[in-house]
Design an enzyme around this catalytic site. Structure first.
Site, short mmCIF file in Angstrom:
data_model
loop_
_atom_site.label_atom_id
_atom_site.label_comp_id
_atom_site.label_asym_id
_atom_site.label_seq_id
_atom_site.Cartn_x
_atom_site.Cartn_y
_atom_site.Cartn_z
N GLY A 100 0.81 -1.23 0.00
CA GLY A 100 0.00 0.00 0.00
C GLY A 100 0.83 1.26 0.00
NE ARG A 103 8.56 6.49 0.31
CZ ARG A 103 9.84 6.66 0.17
NH1 ARG A 103 10.45 7.60 0.82
NH2 ARG A 103 10.52 5.86 -0.61
CE LYS A 122 8.30 7.86 -3.52
NZ LYS A 122 8.90 7.27 -4.73
CG ASP A 134 10.08 7.82 8.08
OD1 ASP A 134 9.72 7.49 6.93
OD2 ASP A 134 11.19 8.32 8.33
N GLY A 135 6.82 7.07 6.65
CA GLY A 135 5.95 7.80 5.74
C GLY A 135 6.60 9.03 5.11
NE ARG A 192 4.46 9.25 -6.73
CZ ARG A 192 4.81 7.98 -6.50
NH1 ARG A 192 5.94 7.52 -6.99
NH2 ARG A 192 4.03 7.19 -5.80
NE ARG A 199 1.32 2.26 -6.68
CZ ARG A 199 2.53 2.77 -6.62
NH1 ARG A 199 3.56 1.97 -6.67
NH2 ARG A 199 2.72 4.05 -6.45
CG ASP A 269 5.27 -3.15 -4.76
OD1 ASP A 269 5.88 -4.17 -5.12
OD2 ASP A 269 5.80 -2.26 -4.08
CG ASP A 279 6.59 3.62 -6.79
OD1 ASP A 279 5.94 4.68 -6.89
OD2 ASP A 279 6.28 2.71 -6.02
P1 AMP Z 1 9.12 0.80 -2.73
O1 AMP Z 1 10.08 -0.33 -2.76
O2 AMP Z 1 9.72 2.15 -2.49
O3 AMP Z 1 8.20 0.80 -3.92
O4 AMP Z 1 8.20 0.58 -1.44
C1 AMP Z 1 7.63 -0.63 -1.08
C2 AMP Z 1 6.59 -0.37 -0.04
O5 AMP Z 1 7.17 0.26 1.10
C3 AMP Z 1 5.45 0.52 -0.48
O6 AMP Z 1 4.29 0.05 0.14
C4 AMP Z 1 5.86 1.86 0.06
O7 AMP Z 1 4.76 2.73 0.25
C5 AMP Z 1 6.51 1.48 1.37
N1 AMP Z 1 7.48 2.47 1.83
C6 AMP Z 1 8.68 2.77 1.28
N2 AMP Z 1 9.30 3.73 1.99
C7 AMP Z 1 8.49 4.07 3.00
C8 AMP Z 1 8.55 5.00 4.09
N3 AMP Z 1 9.59 5.79 4.29
N4 AMP Z 1 7.49 5.05 4.94
C9 AMP Z 1 6.42 4.25 4.77
N5 AMP Z 1 6.31 3.37 3.78
C10 AMP Z 1 7.31 3.26 2.92
MG MG Z 2 6.71 1.33 -4.69
#
Ligand code: AMP
Ligand code: MG
Length: 522
Positions: A100, A103, A122, A134-135, A192, A199, A269, A279
């Site tokens: 999901g 962030r 983002k 931490d989002g 964005r 996705r 995703d 992403d």
């Molecule tokens: P990504 O590999 O960046 O596409 O992220 C994979 C998952 O981790 C997705 O659900 C992102 O929303 C979540 N995510 C990545 N970085 C953070 C963050 N700093 N805080 C919260 N969720 C994150």
């Molecule tokens: Mg992602």
């Protein structure tokens, strides 16, 4: 600042009934309402004039206090209801369950000039999908996303876009090298923009939970808004939907291979249902042409997401999407036919693309070795992809000296001395064959050069260029962000005053973090 707000996602799809912002599994819903986090001292770093115009924003709008507040999450516009999407995904080949928008917070959908856009922040704080993180996002990765997504757009690669890049004024803790040395970095927020941020994982999550009803609702929504030509929901339109997604994915992948873009984390995703590049994380640009190169440190061991494997992974991800939507169709054969077709279609499109990169257009039986040998030769010694193809356009149909090719493409070799002996021989053979094949083309050298230059960019966001912009921005100097932004708006044009960016990666960048390898920590 006035937007023509036309929300559909949060109006037509099932919402999570819980509105409290706690981390949880969200079932039978496509999204959860969430409010962006208040930031300490937000300030704008850059705004994309092209994207602003697409959204109908004036210069005055961009300069307004309201713009700053909305696009850093400090004001929620009246009539909007921000939310985070629920999705799952296969990460590095394994089902990871619910992921999901951890962030990313969707603000609204707007319509302007007949186009429909979803706007998303983002790095605007935690959501029910933040899991253990931490989002937030840091300036480093936000600059990379901001610059690259707009650069990809101008290269003609299907992609999500970016409207703005801002500092939150907050500090964010990150362990870039994953070696137990976390440090504070500047927090940032990118707005964005895309027709949709859906996705593959948005559909997969319902399949994993055997919630065919909600998945059906989401597929019907997707067809209605993004593939309206497929008509009313039916088994046939679902298969056509899958075909359309496969075609869009294929198209995107051919473009990636053409420009030398390596995504780095092609998890399901991170694959857009609309075939948009989405992403921007530990992506990279090929400098030396190398099918085995991956920019992502997390992928260093298995190199699943290496340049040469991107098409296979695209297909693998489509298999996962086929599995997910299968319950809506109940027959495997039509889905398998689409997947089978992907391979042949890809081969054809890839071949046409490579032919166009070397200026061959005649629809004939091209000696298959010409392309294969080219790719092999390019990997004999480190050879800069962008320089090689751009300079190849200067090759002449009639050259007398067989070694003349070195004058044309020699600059692309990182270690010119290695172009000797057997390597030199192989290139000589290749150029001799190439030249004789060029002889069959009707275009003049000048015409061919013009055509080749429209598919072989002169300027791409080399890894070290983004890093230079990041290093300066960390010190509060944003001039290079703007310089690169402007440069990359015209990637196929000669820009004589910017010739310094049409050069091999400098030696200092060979093994520097951010220039040759990238962490997922962002
Ligand atoms: P990504 O590999 O960046 O596409 O992220 C994979 C998952 O981790 C997705 O659900 C992102 O929303 C979540 N995510 C990545 N970085 C953070 C963050 N700093 N805080 C919260 N969720 C994150
Ligand atoms: Mg992602």
């Amino acid at each position: 600042m006035k937007f023509n707000i036309q929300d559909t996602f949060n109006k037509e799809l099932p919402a999570d009934p819980i509105t409290e912002n706690s981390r949880r599994q969200v079932e039978r819903a496509c999204f959860s309402y969430v409010t962006p986090k208040h930031t300490a001292r937000p300030s704008l770093v850059h705004v994309s004039p092209e994207m602003a115009e697409e959204l109908g924003l004036s210069e005055e709008d961009i300069r307004s206090e309201e713009f700053l507040k909305v696009f850093t999450g400090n004001t929620v516009l009246d009539g909007t209801a921000p939310y985070a999407m629920c999705y799952g995904g296969h990460q590095f080949g394994n089902w990871a369950g619910q992921l999901g928008d951890g962030r990313a917070i969707n603000l609204m959908e707007v319509e302007h000039n007949g186009k429909h856009w979803a706007l998303q922040l983002k790095g605007a704080g935690e959501t029910p999908y933040s899991r253990t993180a931490d989002g937030l996002a840091v300036l480093r990765s936000s600059i990379r996303e901001y610059l690259c997504s707009e650069a990809m757009y101008h290269l003609g690669v299907p992609t999500t876009r970016a409207l703005s890049l801002a500092l939150s004024g907050d500090q964010v803790l990150r362990d870039v090298l994953y070696n137990g040395n976390p440090a504070y970095e500047k927090g940032a927020i990118v707005c964005r923009v895309a027709p949709s941020f859906l996705r593959f994982g948005n559909y997969q999550i319902f399949a994993a939970r055997e919630d065919t009803a909600t998945m059906g609702t989401l597929v019907n929504y997707t067809i209605k808004h993004f593939f309206p030509e497929l008509g009313a929901p039916s088994k046939a339109s679902y298969v056509q939907f899958f075909q359309a997604v496969a075609d869009a994915t294929l198209e995107m992948l051919v473009h990636w291979q053409r420009v030398g873009f390596v995504h780095g984390v092609m998890n399901t995703d991170n694959l857009s249902i609309l075939g948009l590049t989405i992403d921007y994380g530990p992506y990279g640009w090929l400098e030396g042409y190398d099918h085995g190169w991956t920019p992502n440190t997390t992928d260093r061991q298995h190199k699943r997401y290496r340049y040469g494997n991107q098409p296979n992974i695209g297909l693998w991800n489509l298999y996962q999407l086929a599995n997910a939507i299968f319950p809506l169709i109940g027959e495997a054969e039509p889905l398998e036919a689409v997947l089978e077709g992907f391979k042949t279609k890809f081969e054809q499109k890839y071949r046409d693309m490579m032919k166009s990169k070397i200026g061959l257009y005649k629809a004939d039986d091209l000696d298959p070795h010409l392309l294969d040998d080219l790719e092999e030769n390019l990997q004999l010694t480190e050879t800069d992809m962008t320089l090689f193809f751009r300079n190849l356009a200067n090759f002449k149909k009639q050259v007398t000296d067989s070694g003349a090719f070195m004058e044309v493409v020699g600059e692309a070799f990182y270690v010119p001395d290695e172009v000797s002996g057997e390597v030199l021989e192989k290139w000589k053979v290749w150029f001799a064959t190439y030249q004789s094949r060029l002889g069959q083309e009707e275009l003049s050298d000048t015409e061919r050069k013009q055509k080749m230059n429209s598919v072989n960019p002169k300027y791409v966001l080399r890894n070290y260029m983004a890093q230079l912009a990041i290093d300066a921005a960390d010190k509060g100097d944003y001039a290079l962000i703007d310089e690169l932004f402007v440069l990359l708006k015209k990637p196929y044009d000669e820009q004589p005053e910017q010739e310094k960016w049409f050069a091999k990666r400098p030696d200092w960048a060979r093994n520097k973090v951010g220039c040759s390898m990238l962490s997922c920590s962002s």
